[in-house]
Scaffold this motif. Structure first.
Motif, mmCIF file in Angstrom:
data_model
loop_
_atom_site.group_PDB
_atom_site.id
_atom_site.type_symbol
_atom_site.label_atom_id
_atom_site.label_comp_id
_atom_site.label_asym_id
_atom_site.label_seq_id
_atom_site.Cartn_x
_atom_site.Cartn_y
_atom_site.Cartn_z
ATOM 1 N N LYS A 1 29.129 31.481 36.613
ATOM 2 C CA LYS A 1 30.477 31.832 37.052
ATOM 3 C C LYS A 1 31.240 32.638 36.004
ATOM 4 O O LYS A 1 32.058 33.481 36.361
ATOM 5 N N GLN A 2 30.953 32.421 34.732
ATOM 6 C CA GLN A 2 31.631 33.198 33.696
ATOM 7 C C GLN A 2 31.251 34.674 33.783
ATOM 8 O O GLN A 2 32.096 35.555 33.633
ATOM 9 N N ILE A 3 29.985 34.943 34.008
ATOM 10 C CA ILE A 3 29.530 36.329 34.125
ATOM 11 C C ILE A 3 30.150 36.977 35.354
ATOM 12 O O ILE A 3 30.583 38.126 35.307
ATOM 13 N N LEU A 4 30.214 36.244 36.455
ATOM 14 C CA LEU A 4 30.843 36.774 37.662
ATOM 15 C C LEU A 4 32.321 37.074 37.417
ATOM 16 O O LEU A 4 32.840 38.096 37.865
ATOM 17 N N PHE A 5 32.993 36.191 36.694
ATOM 18 C CA PHE A 5 34.408 36.411 36.389
ATOM 19 C C PHE A 5 34.581 37.657 35.526
ATOM 20 O O PHE A 5 35.474 38.465 35.761
#
Length: 145
Positions: A36-40
């Motif tokens: 989710k951090q990479i997507l954010f």
């Protein structure tokens, strides 16, 4: 939950040849969900890119003697980028035509076309400039190894 629901749906399909493709898509979706951090970060970069492009269009339009509201650009430009997903050669022609269509009533078709061509030229220049610098940097790093 989403993954298991799709898996059950896919396994119910009798076409055995397409099931592996759907399984790959679901596995990919699952992997994205775990990062989710990479997507954010990707979403943030995309948002900032849209803002920069809107700023560039705003500056170019002022250079042409037209004042476009920035809010108007923030609404119209993502629509233009969505339309460029229509299959073409890198969106060329589609981007310009959509910009002329959506902004032509505001500023006139001639100025909208000039704005479209200028923005495309700047977009291509910066892509080549940044890509060229990165190419040289990675080429030098590869030679050091």
């Amino acid at each position: 939950r989403l993954y298991s629901g799709f898996s059950k749906l896919i396994m119910a399909i009798p076409f055995q040849r397409i099931i592996p493709y759907f399984v790959k898509i679901l596995n990919t979706m699952d992997q994205y969900g775990q990062h989710k951090q990479i997507l954010f970060k990707a979403l943030l970069v995309s948002f900032l890119t849209q803002l920069v492009f809107a700023f560039i269009i705003h500056i170019l339009s002022r250079g042409l003697g037209i004042t476009l509201p920035v809010f108007h650009l923030l609404v119209v430009l993502p629509l233009i980028h969505i339309v460029t997903l229509i299959p073409s050669i890198n969106g060329l022609g589609i981007r310009e035509g959509t910009l002329v269509y959506l902004l032509g009533q505001t500023m006139g078709a001639e100025k909208a076309l000039a704005l479209a061509l200028l923005s495309t030229a700047i977009l291509i220049f910066w892509s080549l400039f940044v890509g060229g610098i990165l190419y040289i940097v990675f080429l030098l790093k590869a030679r050091e190894k």
